[in-house]
Scaffold this motif. Structure first.
Motif, PDB file in Angstrom:
ATOM      1  N   VAL A 104       0.836  -1.197   0.000  1.00 12.53           N
ATOM      2  CA  VAL A 104       0.000   0.000   0.000  1.00 12.53           C
ATOM      3  C   VAL A 104       0.874   1.251   0.000  1.00 12.53           C
ATOM      4  O   VAL A 104       0.617   2.212  -0.741  1.00 12.53           O
ATOM      5  CB  VAL A 104      -0.944   0.008   1.224  1.00 12.53           C
ATOM      6  CG1 VAL A 104      -1.652   1.348   1.346  1.00 12.53           C
ATOM      7  CG2 VAL A 104      -1.962  -1.117   1.112  1.00 12.53           C
ATOM      8  N   THR A 113      -1.586   5.175  -6.587  1.00 15.14           N
ATOM      9  CA  THR A 113      -2.873   5.486  -5.967  1.00 15.14           C
ATOM     10  C   THR A 113      -3.405   6.817  -6.468  1.00 15.14           C
ATOM     11  O   THR A 113      -4.622   6.973  -6.681  1.00 15.14           O
ATOM     12  CB  THR A 113      -2.726   5.517  -4.438  1.00 15.14           C
ATOM     13  OG1 THR A 113      -2.223   4.247  -3.987  1.00 15.14           O
ATOM     14  CG2 THR A 113      -4.057   5.785  -3.769  1.00 15.14           C
ATOM     15  N   LEU A 127      -8.755   0.200  -1.804  1.00 11.84           N
ATOM     16  CA  LEU A 127      -8.306  -0.358  -0.534  1.00 11.84           C
ATOM     17  C   LEU A 127      -8.830  -1.777  -0.343  1.00 11.84           C
ATOM     18  O   LEU A 127      -8.113  -2.646   0.167  1.00 11.84           O
ATOM     19  CB  LEU A 127      -8.773   0.531   0.620  1.00 11.84           C
ATOM     20  CG  LEU A 127      -8.373   2.006   0.528  1.00 11.84           C
ATOM     21  CD1 LEU A 127      -8.817   2.748   1.789  1.00 11.84           C
ATOM     22  CD2 LEU A 127      -6.873   2.155   0.320  1.00 11.84           C
ATOM     23  N   HIS A 130      -6.650  -4.439  -1.880  1.00 16.39           N
ATOM     24  CA  HIS A 130      -5.506  -4.810  -1.044  1.00 16.39           C
ATOM     25  C   HIS A 130      -5.928  -5.753   0.079  1.00 16.39           C
ATOM     26  O   HIS A 130      -5.236  -6.738   0.373  1.00 16.39           O
ATOM     27  CB  HIS A 130      -4.873  -3.558  -0.439  1.00 16.39           C
ATOM     28  CG  HIS A 130      -4.039  -2.768  -1.397  1.00 16.39           C
ATOM     29  ND1 HIS A 130      -2.823  -3.220  -1.861  1.00 16.39           N
ATOM     30  CD2 HIS A 130      -4.228  -1.547  -1.974  1.00 16.39           C
ATOM     31  CE1 HIS A 130      -2.297  -2.318  -2.686  1.00 16.39           C
ATOM     32  NE2 HIS A 130      -3.131  -1.297  -2.770  1.00 16.39           N
ATOM     33  N   TRP A 179      -7.192  -4.930   7.085  1.00 18.40           N
ATOM     34  CA  TRP A 179      -7.662  -3.539   7.110  1.00 18.40           C
ATOM     35  C   TRP A 179      -6.737  -2.679   7.968  1.00 18.40           C
ATOM     36  O   TRP A 179      -6.433  -1.529   7.617  1.00 18.40           O
ATOM     37  CB  TRP A 179      -9.088  -3.466   7.635  1.00 18.40           C
ATOM     38  CG  TRP A 179     -10.130  -3.596   6.561  1.00 18.40           C
ATOM     39  CD1 TRP A 179     -11.050  -4.589   6.414  1.00 18.40           C
ATOM     40  CD2 TRP A 179     -10.341  -2.684   5.465  1.00 18.40           C
ATOM     41  NE1 TRP A 179     -11.818  -4.361   5.290  1.00 18.40           N
ATOM     42  CE2 TRP A 179     -11.411  -3.199   4.695  1.00 18.40           C
ATOM     43  CE3 TRP A 179      -9.734  -1.491   5.063  1.00 18.40           C
ATOM     44  CZ2 TRP A 179     -11.887  -2.560   3.556  1.00 18.40           C
ATOM     45  CZ3 TRP A 179     -10.202  -0.852   3.921  1.00 18.40           C
ATOM     46  CH2 TRP A 179     -11.260  -1.377   3.180  1.00 18.40           C
ATOM     47  N   VAL A 182      -3.606  -2.016   5.931  1.00 15.94           N
ATOM     48  CA  VAL A 182      -3.837  -1.005   4.892  1.00 15.94           C
ATOM     49  C   VAL A 182      -3.752   0.391   5.495  1.00 15.94           C
ATOM     50  O   VAL A 182      -3.127   1.297   4.925  1.00 15.94           O
ATOM     51  CB  VAL A 182      -5.199  -1.229   4.211  1.00 15.94           C
ATOM     52  CG1 VAL A 182      -5.604  -0.017   3.375  1.00 15.94           C
ATOM     53  CG2 VAL A 182      -5.149  -2.472   3.321  1.00 15.94           C
ATOM     54  N   SER A 268      -8.427   3.755   7.615  1.00 23.95           N
ATOM     55  CA  SER A 268      -7.978   3.752   6.220  1.00 23.95           C
ATOM     56  C   SER A 268      -8.728   4.784   5.386  1.00 23.95           C
ATOM     57  O   SER A 268      -8.125   5.564   4.638  1.00 23.95           O
ATOM     58  CB  SER A 268      -8.170   2.359   5.603  1.00 23.95           C
ATOM     59  OG  SER A 268      -7.431   1.377   6.274  1.00 23.95           O
ATOM     60  N   TYR A 272      -7.194   8.096   3.663  1.00 27.00           N
ATOM     61  CA  TYR A 272      -7.222   8.047   2.201  1.00 27.00           C
ATOM     62  C   TYR A 272      -7.971   9.249   1.631  1.00 27.00           C
ATOM     63  O   TYR A 272      -7.532   9.885   0.672  1.00 27.00           O
ATOM     64  CB  TYR A 272      -7.878   6.740   1.750  1.00 27.00           C
ATOM     65  CG  TYR A 272      -7.795   6.498   0.253  1.00 27.00           C
ATOM     66  CD1 TYR A 272      -6.615   6.072  -0.326  1.00 27.00           C
ATOM     67  CD2 TYR A 272      -8.916   6.681  -0.559  1.00 27.00           C
ATOM     68  CE1 TYR A 272      -6.549   5.832  -1.702  1.00 27.00           C
ATOM     69  CE2 TYR A 272      -8.861   6.449  -1.911  1.00 27.00           C
ATOM     70  CZ  TYR A 272      -7.673   6.015  -2.478  1.00 27.00           C
ATOM     71  OH  TYR A 272      -7.599   5.803  -3.822  1.00 27.00           O
TER      72      TYR A 272
END
Length: 278
Positions: A104, A113, A127, A130, A179, A182, A268, A272
């Motif tokens: 990531v 990304t 996400l 991943h 999770w 990530v 996350s 993000y």
């Protein structure tokens, strides 16, 4: 890398709906292809727990096994293999976080990304790809490590239902840890930092009941060991595979997995989205 068309008909902007599932499958395919083309992280995820297993069983197992309650010292190594195997499986699951956080972070720092953000795909699917990819990779590693354990003498007495329940818990744990990994990967400012952050997760099974009973620890450490997330997960796997009492461990294990998964998802998405507007 799998090509994603900006005019994808299932994109988030098509018809005002976000087809997260379709986009997640596309991103999952990308991550699985990456896993096949760059197997180094997968090999490390498997070899690390295998080395720890062989070290503890064949070097320390005789002594540690003889110290387990109700164990004949003559059969200490076999008894310790049975005891430590659930902890090794937990370490295998936790170890998968390092590869995910690293991947990531690489996507974030190399601009991949950022490119995805310009495409008409669901942001959550980037996400989720991943997470799903790492969950599959981790479960493959768990199966291989378990195979090594069986090869050197691990003999669980679980029936089909217990095996399914144990497998289900390991899937849930791998999903939750993914999770969290990530989130660590997005939060990290460099790939090196991302690869180091998940090391705490690998240490936690050792600070729980993975290698020795918690009641053999000092009182101040026992309190932490009993209530940290990996102890009920390990005890539940141990109980399902070996028939030891479960008590409240199964409920606590599932509860911890849900908390970790939700916390990792929210962490996350918040990071993000914040980085997406920069």
């Amino acid at each position: 890398m799998t090509t994603i068309n900006a005019a994808h008909p299932h994109a988030a902007g098509a018809g005002g709906k976000s087809h997260v599932v379709a986009d997640s499958i596309t991103m999952l395919r990308r991550n699985l292809l990456h896993m096949i083309r760059y197997p180094g992280l997968s090999v490390f995820t498997i070899m690390g727990p295998v080395v720890i297993l062989l070290l503890f069983v064949f070097v320390f197992g005789g002594t540690l096994g003889a110290g387990l309650p109700g164990v004949d010292p003559a059969g200490g190594r076999a008894a310790y293999l049975a005891y430590v195997m659930p902890g090794i499986l937990a370490i295998t699951i936790a170890g998968g976080a390092g590869g995910t956080a690293t991947t990531v972070s690489m996507d974030m720092t190399e601009g991949i990304t950022a490119r995805f953000r310009t495409m008409a795909i669901s942001r959550a699917s980037v996400l989720a790809g991943h997470v799903l990819g790492n969950t599959i990779q981790t479960l493959i590693a768990v199966a291989l490590v378990l195979g090594v354990g069986l090869a050197i003498g691990f003999r669980p007495n679980a029936g089909a239902i217990e095996w399914l329940a144990a497998a289900g818990l390991m899937v849930l744990t791998a999903y939750a840890i993914s999770w969290l990994a990530v989130a660590m990967g997005i939060q990290a400012k460099s790939v090196e930092t991302a690869s180091n952050l998940p090391l705490l997760l690998v240490i936690l099974p050792m600070l729980g009941s993975g290698f020795v009973p918690t009641d053999s620890m000092p009182a101040w450490m026992q309190g932490f060991a009993d209530y940290q997330p990996f102890t009920p997960i390990i005890e539940t796997i141990r109980g399902l595979l070996l028939g030891t009492p479960l008590g409240w461990n199964a409920a606590l294990a599932v509860g911890w997995c849900v908390v970790i998964a939700v916390a990792g998802y929210l962490w996350s998405m918040v990071i993000y989205e914040r980085k997406s507007v920069r």
